[in-house]
Design an enzyme around this catalytic site. Sequence first.
Site: not given
Lengths: 436, 157
Positions: B73, B110
């Site tokens: 991701s 993230k």
Amino acid sequence: MLSLEQGKPLFALVDCNNFYCSCERVFNPKLENRPVVVLSNNDGCAIARSNEAKALGIRMGEPWFKLRDLVKHHGIVGLSSNYTLYGDMSQRVMQVLRGFTPDVEVYSIDESFLRIERMRRLWPSYTDMGQAIRARVRQWTGIPVCVGIGPTKTLAKLANHIAKKNPQFDGVFDLASYRPAQLDALLAKIDVGEVWGVGRRIAERLKHAGIHTVQDLRLMSPKVVRAHFSVVMERTVSELQGVPCLELEDIAPPKKQIVSSKSFGEMVASLEELSEALSSYVTRAAEKLREQGSVCGALQVFVMTNQFRTDGAQYSNGIVIPLPNPSNNTLDLVQAALFGLKAIYRRGYLYKKTGVMLLDLAPAGQTQASLFDPLEEQAKHSDALMSVLDGLNRKFGRDTLCVAASGTTRRWVAKAENKTPCYTTRWGELPKAFAR
Amino acid sequence: MSSFVDLNGLSTLVPIVWPANPGKPKETPLFLVKCPAGFPSPAADYVESGLDLNDYLVKHRASTFMFDVCGDSMRNVGIFDGDKIVVDRSVEARHGDIIVAVLNGEHTVKRLYAAEGIVELRAENPLYRPIRIKEAEELHVFGVVVGVVRNMRPCSR
């Protein structure tokens, strides 16, 4: 009595909360808010408990198999001890503390004394300083700590106890922040057994003599205490009254670790000299270990340059060496310690201090045999050798007989069923960060 | 054999040894010339000690931890599955930082979006949706990602 005139020493005791459990939680967030128990490697007894586990009534030293019912109902997590991880996290905490003052005395794997009287002007109050220490250790390492501040080590330790037990202090308590009358009242509520160096047996004797609380003991005349108890107890009472007179060595350390280290009179640069010094500290520690009838399963070696000097290059490091078999044999321990020293020694620095901490202590003779156990015959032999060694050193003075050992052998790590990864020391065992 | 790795850059237990010359640990050069104590040789300023990747990536050893990345991701910022990331806990997380946060009992990497009253953890890959942190929720930040390490020939290690 507890006034803080300039120049008088002031100590802060920084103590990690439920240290082993806290180390595990840093890397495994699933353990948060769950009862966690860390077990000794050899006999599966609780050696560290999270607050949730304490609340369930799990006691220190309780065997894991006895907890089976509780485990079923409350989902208690039992972990094998991971001294490699705890040693690394301990080093990190100490390193953060040394960022506040170079004057850090490591008392055990999770406790350090700081001399703080010189830091007086940097914060509005010592309580603020304590909060700054607490916040930074937590932020940088993830380990929660409590800070106790007092004019003697015994009082700092007591202040730490108060900080830990009373949430309203938010983990930091400075004895001087209370007025004398307030303090008297507070100390009159604390059991005399909480005083540093007052063991269970002495506490019983004190209570028999009508001394039940810290305040009772504090009001005693040191001389009377000396006559009825011991010189060490006399000093303890003086310390409670604000007169610093105890060296760390005077107080039997908690039975979970043995620390032996010293600063050098002169700076030491060579590995040979460091090895010599370290060997003698290990010999000392091994004697203490045998005196208390224990064996250790791992040891931590550390070296340090002089942090007070700003001119030279600084270096400090430590390493945990797990032993293949729990031992109290001086030869084994010296060999392991020198192996560790070689791994962390760096040329080109002037060292001020080296030392050893024996970890994972267990009663001798109760440890499980491993596949690689030396032959029984050898073990007997080594017991005999050790008692001769101790006897001679007692009779003719320390270091009459010492080990001229170096070199290393293969070592196997003791098996531990529920051991967590060495998150901070092995490439293959790093924690995972999910990108999903 | 032993309980620690040789090339352990980030442990406080094993010193930072990340050699520019493979195989040989970094050592501080020693002077062979005797000089009086207290007066360092003026030549000291000119001695090159070689490059140490830890000097480059690690500011505080005590607060720096390494993680293995699992998943893709974050690929658009060059953090790939299997990479190792260097995470510093002493750095305060700000809007725009790449962070390791605690989410559902796991560590997750993230980008932190914290602006206009919105707090989100955003992926750097259009296949993944942002994760909104609601006002009542607390975001647990482990630390800020300060580096990525990748061995292009991992088998040769």
